[in-house]
Design a protein around this motif. Structure first.
Motif, mmCIF file in Angstrom:
data_model
loop_
_atom_site.group_PDB
_atom_site.id
_atom_site.type_symbol
_atom_site.label_atom_id
_atom_site.label_comp_id
_atom_site.label_asym_id
_atom_site.label_seq_id
_atom_site.Cartn_x
_atom_site.Cartn_y
_atom_site.Cartn_z
ATOM 1 N N ALA A 1 0.818 -1.217 0.000
ATOM 2 C CA ALA A 1 0.000 0.000 0.000
ATOM 3 C C ALA A 1 0.848 1.261 0.000
ATOM 4 C CB ALA A 1 -0.940 -0.015 1.216
ATOM 5 N N ILE A 2 2.033 1.185 0.571
ATOM 6 C CA ILE A 2 2.882 2.378 0.683
ATOM 7 C C ILE A 2 3.824 2.535 -0.508
ATOM 8 C CG2 ILE A 2 2.829 2.292 3.203
ATOM 9 C CD1 ILE A 2 5.642 1.060 3.118
ATOM 10 N N TYR A 3 3.705 1.683 -1.512
ATOM 11 C CA TYR A 3 4.714 1.592 -2.562
ATOM 12 C C TYR A 3 5.011 2.931 -3.228
ATOM 13 C CZ TYR A 3 6.758 0.633 -7.119
ATOM 14 O OH TYR A 3 7.559 0.674 -8.232
ATOM 15 N N HIS A 4 4.002 3.596 -3.776
ATOM 16 C CA HIS A 4 4.241 4.791 -4.582
ATOM 17 C C HIS A 4 4.830 5.923 -3.743
ATOM 18 C CE1 HIS A 4 2.314 3.068 -8.089
ATOM 19 N NE2 HIS A 4 1.303 2.701 -7.329
ATOM 20 N N ARG A 5 4.296 6.124 -2.539
ATOM 21 C CA ARG A 5 4.802 7.213 -1.698
ATOM 22 C C ARG A 5 6.235 6.942 -1.246
ATOM 23 N NH1 ARG A 5 5.500 8.025 3.627
ATOM 24 N NH2 ARG A 5 4.472 6.066 4.186
ATOM 25 N N LEU B 1 5.214 9.382 -17.387
ATOM 26 C CA LEU B 1 4.952 8.585 -18.592
ATOM 27 C C LEU B 1 4.429 7.192 -18.249
ATOM 28 C CD1 LEU B 1 8.062 9.547 -20.756
ATOM 29 C CD2 LEU B 1 5.671 10.201 -21.176
ATOM 30 N N ARG B 2 4.897 6.636 -17.142
ATOM 31 C CA ARG B 2 4.493 5.276 -16.768
ATOM 32 C C ARG B 2 3.211 5.225 -15.944
ATOM 33 N NH1 ARG B 2 10.119 2.584 -14.493
ATOM 34 N NH2 ARG B 2 11.167 2.260 -16.510
ATOM 35 N N ALA B 3 2.779 6.346 -15.408
ATOM 36 C CA ALA B 3 1.663 6.355 -14.454
ATOM 37 C C ALA B 3 0.412 5.720 -15.050
ATOM 38 C CB ALA B 3 1.371 7.778 -14.010
ATOM 39 N N ARG B 4 -0.217 4.844 -14.285
ATOM 40 C CA ARG B 4 -1.434 4.160 -14.734
ATOM 41 C C ARG B 4 -2.692 4.714 -14.080
ATOM 42 N NH1 ARG B 4 0.417 -2.243 -14.901
ATOM 43 N NH2 ARG B 4 2.166 -1.962 -16.359
ATOM 44 N N SER B 5 -2.506 5.560 -13.074
ATOM 45 C CA SER B 5 -3.678 6.146 -12.423
ATOM 46 C C SER B 5 -3.279 7.467 -11.788
ATOM 47 C CB SER B 5 -4.239 5.198 -11.353
ATOM 48 O OG SER B 5 -3.375 5.139 -10.229
ATOM 49 N N THR B 6 -4.254 8.359 -11.672
ATOM 50 C CA THR B 6 -3.983 9.642 -11.029
ATOM 51 C C THR B 6 -3.727 9.457 -9.536
ATOM 52 O OG1 THR B 6 -6.363 9.990 -10.755
ATOM 53 C CG2 THR B 6 -5.309 10.950 -12.719
ATOM 54 N N GLY B 7 -4.352 8.430 -8.945
ATOM 55 C CA GLY B 7 -4.132 8.175 -7.527
ATOM 56 C C GLY B 7 -2.694 7.788 -7.245
ATOM 57 N N ALA B 8 -2.125 6.919 -8.093
ATOM 58 C CA ALA B 8 -0.733 6.522 -7.920
ATOM 59 C C ALA B 8 0.191 7.709 -8.120
ATOM 60 C CB ALA B 8 -0.392 5.401 -8.898
ATOM 61 N N LEU B 9 -0.144 8.556 -9.082
ATOM 62 C CA LEU B 9 0.687 9.727 -9.357
ATOM 63 C C LEU B 9 0.647 10.713 -8.186
ATOM 64 C CD1 LEU B 9 2.471 10.377 -11.755
ATOM 65 C CD2 LEU B 9 0.622 11.777 -12.694
ATOM 66 N N ARG B 10 -0.531 10.896 -7.610
ATOM 67 C CA ARG B 10 -0.640 11.794 -6.443
ATOM 68 C C ARG B 10 0.184 11.263 -5.281
ATOM 69 N NH1 ARG B 10 -6.189 12.336 -7.920
ATOM 70 N NH2 ARG B 10 -6.711 10.657 -6.450
ATOM 71 N N ALA B 11 0.104 9.949 -5.044
ATOM 72 C CA ALA B 11 0.873 9.350 -3.950
ATOM 73 C C ALA B 11 2.377 9.498 -4.203
ATOM 74 C CB ALA B 11 0.506 7.875 -3.801
ATOM 75 N N TRP B 12 2.788 9.344 -5.467
ATOM 76 C CA TRP B 12 4.211 9.458 -5.792
ATOM 77 C C TRP B 12 4.705 10.877 -5.530
ATOM 78 C CZ3 TRP B 12 7.848 11.898 -8.768
ATOM 79 C CH2 TRP B 12 9.069 11.238 -8.952
ATOM 80 N N PHE B 13 3.961 11.876 -5.968
ATOM 81 C CA PHE B 13 4.406 13.254 -5.768
ATOM 82 C C PHE B 13 4.327 13.666 -4.300
ATOM 83 C CE2 PHE B 13 4.081 13.751 -10.400
ATOM 84 C CZ PHE B 13 5.253 14.460 -10.626
ATOM 85 N N ALA B 14 3.391 13.071 -3.548
ATOM 86 C CA ALA B 14 3.370 13.327 -2.105
ATOM 87 C C ALA B 14 4.639 12.782 -1.450
ATOM 88 C CB ALA B 14 2.134 12.692 -1.478
ATOM 89 N N GLY B 15 5.058 11.588 -1.881
ATOM 90 C CA GLY B 15 6.297 11.026 -1.367
ATOM 91 C C GLY B 15 7.507 11.833 -1.801
ATOM 92 N N PHE B 16 7.484 12.337 -3.029
ATOM 93 C CA PHE B 16 8.570 13.171 -3.532
ATOM 94 C C PHE B 16 8.721 14.420 -2.661
ATOM 95 C CE2 PHE B 16 10.592 16.266 -6.264
ATOM 96 C CZ PHE B 16 11.479 15.528 -7.033
ATOM 97 N N ALA B 17 7.600 15.056 -2.339
ATOM 98 C CA ALA B 17 7.644 16.244 -1.486
ATOM 99 C C ALA B 17 8.145 15.897 -0.086
ATOM 100 C CB ALA B 17 6.252 16.874 -1.412
#
Length: 310
Positions: free
Chosen positions: A228-232, A264-280
């Motif tokens: 569950a925590i993968y993207h972040r 480019l690889r993102a498959r969902s907006t939810g995964a992308l939001r979690a990734w950028f939250a982790g980036f921040a």
């Protein structure tokens, strides 16, 4: 044997190579007792018995394990420390024993199919005193190795071994003398990119990383995104990784490349939001000790096929 820092180390005595002493460490959350027991049975069937076996219950009591045979050191920690933190617990106990040269880390749902894995590990380390890390080949029950498990750019033939810049967390061996020099696993990472952090430190200290496909760990086919925590955490740890290990001019290049790849690889907006939250979070939170690699190491990684902007 040659004594280094209070611990015997592999070397030459009377012109003869001294065989390294091997330990096996397994970290478990206690939720895969059948697979864990099968792994322990496969360790017991090795034609070279490990000098030590350490089993860490990571935030859990250890289950009943009829596959346990011989002397096994069991440790239960109250809190789940993540994979790198749990492995550090095993390393700390092995240092207390003071009689191990190489530790083999295995996932608790892996399986050693061949009986000569530990013998091959011993022989590889005995032959090269600068060999720091040996990565295993991971394949599923059908013999298929996932592209992400081939530690080379392009993810070509998984049977092609050689020196690389990465290794797989599920099955690998580490020289204790290397860890004494580079430091242990980055426990704060908890999950994701801890292998890269350790590999970059090893390369920077002039240790070799070898991918040896004849060392097979059978492992179920999985996706890291199952966590569950993968993207972040993946994004956070990538930022921490480059803040800790890269020369300053390469940090924005590396992060820019991976922002583009992720979008480019993102498959969902939810995964992308979690990734950028982790980036921040990675930018905002302390990354730990900054020890950037030398430009010589940058060039070495590049010559091995993976410049540290990828």
């Amino acid at each position: 044997m040659v004594d280094v820092g209070g611990r015997n180390e592999v070397g030459l005595v009377g012109g003869m190579t001294v065989e390294p002493r091997i330990a096996v460490a397994v970290v478990t959350m206690g939720n895969r007792p059948v697979a864990l027991n099968a792994l322990l049975e496969s360790i017991a069937k090795q034609d070279l018995a490990p000098d030590r076996i350490v089993l860490v219950g990571n935030g859990c009591p250890l289950p009943e394990l009829p596959g346990l045979s011989g002397e096994v050191t069991t440790i239960e920690v109250e809190e789940n420390l993540g994979c790198p933190g749990g492995r550090n617990v095993a390393l700390a106990r092995l240092r207390e024993f003071g009689d191990i040269d190489v530790v083999v880390d295995l996932d608790d749902d892996g399986l050693l199919v061949d009986p000569d894995v530990l013998t091959r590990v011993r022989d590889l380390y005995a032959a090269d005193p600068r060999l720091g890390i040996v990565g295993f080949r991971i394949a599923d029950e059908n013999g298929v190795t996932q592209r992400r498990h081939v530690p080379r750019p392009g993810a070509g033939d998984p049977m092609l071994g050689g020196y690389v810049t990465q290794f797989l967390g599920g099955g690998h061996a580490l020289r204790m003398a290397m860890l004494d020099e580079t430091g242990d696993w980055p426990a704060a990472f908890f999950f994701a990119h801890e292998e890269t952090d350790l590999a970059w430190r090893a390369v920077d200290a002039d240790w070799k990383i070898l991918y040896e496909p004849r060392l097979l760990l059978r492992h179920p086919s999985t996706s890291p995104a199952r966590h569950a925590i993968y993207h972040r955490v993946t994004a956070r740890n990538r930022v921490w990784l480059v803040r800790r290990r890269l020369p300053l001019p390469l940090i924005p290049v590396h992060l820019g490349v991976w922002i583009a790849i992720t979008v480019l690889r993102a498959r969902s907006t939810g995964a992308l939001r979690a990734w950028f939250a982790g980036f921040a979070e990675g930018l905002r939170e302390p990354a730990g000790e900054r020890r950037p690699m030398s430009w010589r190491s940058v060039w070495r990684l590049t010559r091995l096929g993976r410049p540290p902007i990828l």
